[in-house]
Design a protein around this motif. Structure first.
Motif, PDB file in Angstrom:
ATOM      1  N   ILE A 131       1.049  -2.211  17.136  1.00 13.69           N
ATOM      2  CA  ILE A 131       1.538  -1.524  15.940  1.00 13.69           C
ATOM      3  C   ILE A 131       2.078  -0.138  16.307  1.00 13.69           C
ATOM      4  O   ILE A 131       3.137   0.282  15.828  1.00 13.69           O
ATOM      5  CB  ILE A 131       0.418  -1.430  14.887  1.00 13.69           C
ATOM      6  N   ALA A 132       1.359   0.567  17.176  1.00 13.27           N
ATOM      7  CA  ALA A 132       1.833   1.882  17.621  1.00 13.27           C
ATOM      8  C   ALA A 132       3.139   1.759  18.390  1.00 13.27           C
ATOM      9  O   ALA A 132       4.050   2.585  18.229  1.00 13.27           O
ATOM     10  CB  ALA A 132       0.763   2.551  18.482  1.00 13.27           C
ATOM     11  N   ARG A 138       0.861  -1.183   0.000  1.00 12.01           N
ATOM     12  CA  ARG A 138       0.000   0.000   0.000  1.00 12.01           C
ATOM     13  C   ARG A 138       0.900   1.237   0.000  1.00 12.01           C
ATOM     14  O   ARG A 138       2.030   1.189   0.475  1.00 12.01           O
ATOM     15  CB  ARG A 138      -0.910   0.022   1.236  1.00 12.01           C
ATOM     16  N   GLU A 139       0.362   2.337  -0.493  1.00 13.90           N
ATOM     17  CA  GLU A 139       1.132   3.578  -0.538  1.00 13.90           C
ATOM     18  C   GLU A 139       0.512   4.602   0.396  1.00 13.90           C
ATOM     19  O   GLU A 139      -0.708   4.714   0.505  1.00 13.90           O
ATOM     20  CB  GLU A 139       1.168   4.127  -1.970  1.00 13.90           C
ATOM     21  N   HIS A 140       1.382   5.347   1.070  1.00 10.68           N
ATOM     22  CA  HIS A 140       0.918   6.380   2.005  1.00 10.68           C
ATOM     23  C   HIS A 140       1.876   7.556   1.930  1.00 10.68           C
ATOM     24  O   HIS A 140       3.086   7.410   2.163  1.00 10.68           O
ATOM     25  CB  HIS A 140       0.875   5.826   3.431  1.00 10.68           C
ATOM     26  N   LYS A 141       1.355   8.705   1.538  1.00 17.09           N
ATOM     27  CA  LYS A 141       2.136   9.936   1.441  1.00 17.09           C
ATOM     28  C   LYS A 141       3.394   9.752   0.593  1.00 17.09           C
ATOM     29  O   LYS A 141       4.488  10.193   0.962  1.00 17.09           O
ATOM     30  CB  LYS A 141       2.496  10.453   2.841  1.00 17.09           C
ATOM     31  N   GLY A 142       3.217   9.054  -0.517  1.00 18.60           N
ATOM     32  CA  GLY A 142       4.311   8.907  -1.465  1.00 18.60           C
ATOM     33  C   GLY A 142       5.298   7.801  -1.152  1.00 18.60           C
ATOM     34  O   GLY A 142       6.233   7.568  -1.926  1.00 18.60           O
ATOM     35  N   ARG A 143       5.097   7.082  -0.033  1.00 20.78           N
ATOM     36  CA  ARG A 143       6.011   5.987   0.318  1.00 20.78           C
ATOM     37  C   ARG A 143       5.258   4.669   0.259  1.00 20.78           C
ATOM     38  O   ARG A 143       4.155   4.545   0.783  1.00 20.78           O
ATOM     39  CB  ARG A 143       6.590   6.199   1.717  1.00 20.78           C
ATOM     40  N   ARG A 152      -4.112   0.779   8.135  1.00 20.30           N
ATOM     41  CA  ARG A 152      -4.631   2.026   8.712  1.00 20.30           C
ATOM     42  C   ARG A 152      -3.940   2.354  10.019  1.00 20.30           C
ATOM     43  O   ARG A 152      -3.535   3.504  10.262  1.00 20.30           O
ATOM     44  CB  ARG A 152      -6.152   1.912   8.937  1.00 20.30           C
ATOM     45  N   LEU A 153      -3.803   1.355  10.872  1.00 20.79           N
ATOM     46  CA  LEU A 153      -3.138   1.567  12.155  1.00 20.79           C
ATOM     47  C   LEU A 153      -1.665   1.929  11.967  1.00 20.79           C
ATOM     48  O   LEU A 153      -1.125   2.770  12.697  1.00 20.79           O
ATOM     49  CB  LEU A 153      -3.263   0.309  13.020  1.00 20.79           C
ATOM     50  N   LEU A 154      -1.028   1.322  10.981  1.00 21.48           N
ATOM     51  CA  LEU A 154       0.370   1.627  10.695  1.00 21.48           C
ATOM     52  C   LEU A 154       0.525   3.074  10.246  1.00 21.48           C
ATOM     53  O   LEU A 154       1.376   3.821  10.764  1.00 21.48           O
ATOM     54  CB  LEU A 154       0.888   0.670   9.621  1.00 21.48           C
ATOM     55  N   PHE A 155      -0.308   3.503   9.306  1.00 24.56           N
ATOM     56  CA  PHE A 155      -0.189   4.861   8.785  1.00 24.56           C
ATOM     57  C   PHE A 155      -0.578   5.901   9.840  1.00 24.56           C
ATOM     58  O   PHE A 155       0.023   6.971   9.926  1.00 24.56           O
ATOM     59  CB  PHE A 155      -1.065   5.015   7.530  1.00 24.56           C
TER      60      PHE A 155
END
Length: 875
Positions: free
Chosen positions: A315-316, A221-226, A249-252
């Protein structure tokens, strides 16, 4: 000017001499602090270039090479490189271009000082990798090098304050994938092999270096360009689909929150995660290749709130480590808690937005206080800050104190400094020591500059001191009014206490309550503001949940809580009261039977899921460990019926799942077991509650112990039902521990004496737990001396949590005085037994060690004295 320059040169020369002493550092097994300090002072610009050739067959050797490059300040000492394997695994050593006349002694490859040069050095080592920390399975392997296990796989300087850049190359079977800390630079296929080359990492300690290889599926998955990739081996496609979106979701969410809180963008090249079946821990914060336990991330459809909350926190927690532990690392593992406290403390903050309907103060209370008390109430209690002369003993510093007491202490610190000041202090700390090492004292120095409080003295009590205070109140009343109210604190031995904290004393009445807030920093304190107040029905000394200690309850308060807990409307106060009541039970002040019946009575009235889950956890523990077989016979059937009725009536699936787990745990009656057996056979259902594969497997194992005549059928059929190959292998491994044949069970335990049979520690602990079920206590007593005898070996061969988990599982079904006698005899016969392991034994065996004390527990709690009566119990 010339005099000043001469003085500076002399100072520099003296400093250099301190670090270049000609006295040779002794060689000893492990990683001694004295040697580590010398290496830290003399080695810089460290880089490892590693190559591993991994065959598909797990029994075949892994060959490797390591090019170690570094600058050396002095050549007055031979250089010790750590390698905890046999000398014959070293095949070739070249130092600065010439074949080395190295020695190998006490887990060290020793390079003669004459072969070294001041300034640039390069040592090339060809070796066969050790297997003990490679976690090799038939279709994959994953490395786990914390705290000092990198040296079991390859030669290195295995200490946290010698950070290095790692460049890794892996050769693996063609049908395998490879994952590492660094970004993938290139992949080439050649015949039946694939060659992976990874880019050089930022500076990392050896315990965070990691790679994984094997048959994995990947989801990106991609999040904020990464791009972020999750590697997994889950075969249940529905379970995978149900969990994947939430995991990402929890990771991001965690990444976004931490970037904002720290004011530092994610500090490494990538953040991928690898989900490992039967992984030893919940997770491990390897930069770029963070490992997670599959069962903690891939949850069942009807997972409890506790499980979903645990996953979010996990995860946090691991994501927080990217800044706290990975970016800035403790200097030595005596302060391993320095990374864990931030990870746990901040994880609680991060998860709050994901659970907007949750009482987060209550969540914090339930997550940390019971676990911390479980150690601090014992005679083996250890301080947060511990002494560690050698890293080979680093595993013994881990436990509930660093994971759960330290966040409590950090919460106290935040209340002293203020939330904004703490955040700014942590930002300064991270920026000052980025890609380097720091200590707790470094942080305290930063925070001290912005507060009037004496943080060094506060830290001395809460960080460097073991145990918890016992707090009691001494009250005099007249005409239903308080005339005198004194708070008293003592240590475990009855000596005056010096803990300093805020107390919020709740005076409770049937329909209302009042809180008296005081600062408590002396052995006893008169609460003048209590004078004239109406005599309370109950007293909660830690009424806002932010105070720490054993709060000894008076007779009137105990009676009120046992009978009328539901009348306390505030969830936080009620949750705190349950914890206090349970701690009074553990300290011998409350009867087990009355506690269990109180829980049973209050369950239908409890609306908070967090409190309900805690109550049910307490019920299971007390039922098996604080009730005799006769008492269980008296009330067991009643409890089963009550739980069955509530389970079927409950609409909330999370609560239903918790109730089911408790019922299946305590069920002993023939009729209830047959009913559960029918549920397992899928002949009947429980009010809309269906069993997942995980729950069905747990039920089959539970019933195999309680219904020995059906054990063969239960194990065989359930093994056949399991589709996931890793979970099937786990079931096959533990099957002998579930057998109705005592000889087969004894052989299973005997096999655990061999280190190779303890490689998958999660499976070992599961099997050991079945052997030590409370219904098998007499048999378990025969295993206990052997389990204690194996402890030192297990500390050497096992991972960091394994020694204590081995102990706690060995004592998990024991409540008899005989178990206490075995423990005392074991320690008495070994007066020189390692102190760190002795403390672990005392922690795990606390319940059975208390058996001989019995009635010696005296009433020292709250005392209400009427006029002319100095020691009359309240009420």
């Amino acid at each position: 000017m010339k005099t000043a320059q001469t003085f500076l040169v002399l100072i520099a020369l003296l400093v250099s001499l301190c670090h270049t002493s000609t006295k040779q550092i002794s060689i000893e097994a492990g990683v001694a602090k004295t040697m580590a300090e010398y290496r830290k002072a003399n080695i810089s610009n460290l880089k490892y270039q590693l190559n591993f050739d991994i065959p598909e067959a797990r029994k075949e050797a892994i060959s490797g090479t390591n090019k170690i490059s570094f600058d050396l300040l002095s050549t007055n000492q031979d250089l010790q490189i750590d390698f905890r394997e046999n000398a014959d695994l070293i095949r070739k050593v070249v130092c600065n271009g010439k074949s080395s006349n190295y020695l190998f002694e006490l887990e060290h490859l020793i390079i003669p000082k004459g072969e070294l040069a001041e300034g640039k050095n390069e040592i090339d080592i060809e070796f066969t990798a050790g297997n003990s920390s490679l976690n090799r399975n038939d279709e994959f392997l994953d490395t786990l090098f914390v705290p000092d296990r990198a040296r079991t796989a390859f030669p290195c300087f295995d200490q946290p304050d010698l950070k290095a850049a790692f460049q890794l190359n892996l050769t693996v079977p063609k049908n395998w994938k490879a994952i590492a800390n660094g970004k993938l630079d290139s992949k080439k296929e050649e015949g039946e092999q694939s060659h992976y080359s990874f880019l050089t990492t930022k500076a990392l300690p050896t315990y965070l270096f990691s790679f994984v290889a094997g048959k994995f599926e990947a989801i990106t998955r991609e999040h904020k360009g990464r791009k972020h990739t999750m590697y997994h081996r889950e075969t249940d496609l529905k379970k995978l689909a149900d969990n994947t979106d939430e995991i990402f979701r929890l990771l991001f969410q965690s990444l976004d929150w931490l970037e904002e809180y720290t004011d530092i963008p994610y500090p490494f090249a990538k953040y991928d995660i690898v989900v490992i079946p039967s992984f030893q821990y919940g997770g491990m914060e390897h930069t770029g290749a963070t490992l997670y336990n599959a069962s903690k991330l891939f949850l069942d459809k009807n997972a409890t709130n506790k499980s979903t909350l645990y996953r979010a926190n996990l995860i946090a927690h691991e994501t927080a480590h990217m800044w706290f532990g990975d970016l800035v690392t403790m200097k030595w593992f005596d302060q391993v808690w320095l990374k864990e406290v931030f990870a746990n403390f901040l994880a609680d903050k991060i998860t709050n937005p994901s659970f907007p309907d949750m009482n987060h103060k209550l969540k914090f209370q339930m997550a940390h206080f019971p676990s911390s008390y479980s150690v601090d109430r014992t005679s083996g209690a250890n301080p947060i800050n511990q002494v560690l002369p050698n890293l080979k003993d680093a595993g013994s510093v881990y436990g509930s104190i660093i994971y759960h007491k330290s966040p409590i202490v950090m919460d106290m610190l935040e209340r002293i400094t203020g939330e904004e000041a703490l955040q700014k202090g942590l930002q300064t700390y991270l920026k000052n020591y980025s890609y380097d090492n720091a200590t707790w004292e470094d942080l305290i120095a930063i925070l001290d500059a912005s507060t009037t409080s004496n943080l060094k003295q506060w830290s001395k009590v809460w960080v460097n001191k073991a145990g918890r205070p016992t707090l009691s109140t001494d009250i005099t009343t007249e005409n239903d009014q308080i005339t005198d109210f004194t708070i008293i604190q003592t240590d475990a031995k009855g000596n005056p206490g010096d803990w300093n904290q805020d107390l919020n004393i709740l005076l409770g009445y049937e329909k209302t309550s009042e809180v008296l807030s005081v600062k408590f920093d002396q052995p006893q304190l008169v609460i003048s503001k209590a004078k004239g107040k109406r005599t309370p029905d109950y007293i909660i000394p830690n009424g806002k949940g932010n105070a720490y200690g054993f709060f000894k309850l008076d007779a009137k308060t105990k009676l009120f809580l046992l009978e009328n807990m539901h009348k306390i409307k505030d969830d936080l106060v009620r949750g705190v009261a349950w914890i206090n009541l349970y701690e009074n039970l553990c300290e011998g002040e409350v009867n087990g039977k009355e506690f269990v019946l109180a829980v049973e009575k209050q369950l239908p009235k409890e609306k908070s899921t967090l409190i309900l889950e805690r109550m049910l956890s307490y019920m299971q523990s007390v039922y098996w460990l604080h009730l005799s077989a006769e008492e269980r016979l008296q009330i067991g059937k009643h409890l089963e019926d009550s739980l069955w009725i509530q389970l079927n009536a409950e609409k909330d699936m999370s609560k239903k799942s918790s109730l089911y787990s408790t019922l299946s745990s305590i069920a002993e009656s023939k009729s209830r077991l047959e009913q559960l057996f029918a549920v397992w056979k899928e002949e009947i259902a429980i009010g809309g509650f269906s069993l997942s594969e995980t729950k069905a497997t747990a039920l089959a194992c539970n019933l195999a112990i309680k219904m020995p005549e059906k054990s063969d059928e239960l194990v065989a059929v359930q093994t056949e039902r399991i589709e996931n190959p890793n979970r099937k292998k786990r079931m096959q491994f533990v099957a002998p521990a579930l057998s109705a044949d005592r000889q087969i069970r004894a052989e299973f335990f005997a096999n655990l004496h061999k280190a190779e049979n303890r490689e998958i520690e999660r499976w070992v602990l599961d099997g050991l737990g079945y052997l030590n079920h409370p219904l098998r206590e007499k048999e378990a007593l025969t295993y206990l001396p052997q389990a204690l005898e194996l402890l030192q070996e297990i500390q050497i061969t096992g991972d960091i949590f394994f020694p204590y988990n081995w102990l706690s599982t060995s004592y998990s079904g024991l409540q008899s005085k005989e178990a206490g006698d075995i423990t005392r005899q074991f320690l008495a016969e070994r007066p020189d037994y390692p102190e760190n392991l002795k403390l672990k034994i005392l922690q795990a065996s606390d319940l059975v060690l208390r058996k001989e004390q019995g009635s010696s527990f005296k009433e020292q709690g709250v005392r209400i004295k009427g006029k002319g009566e100095r020691r009359k119990e309240q009420g």
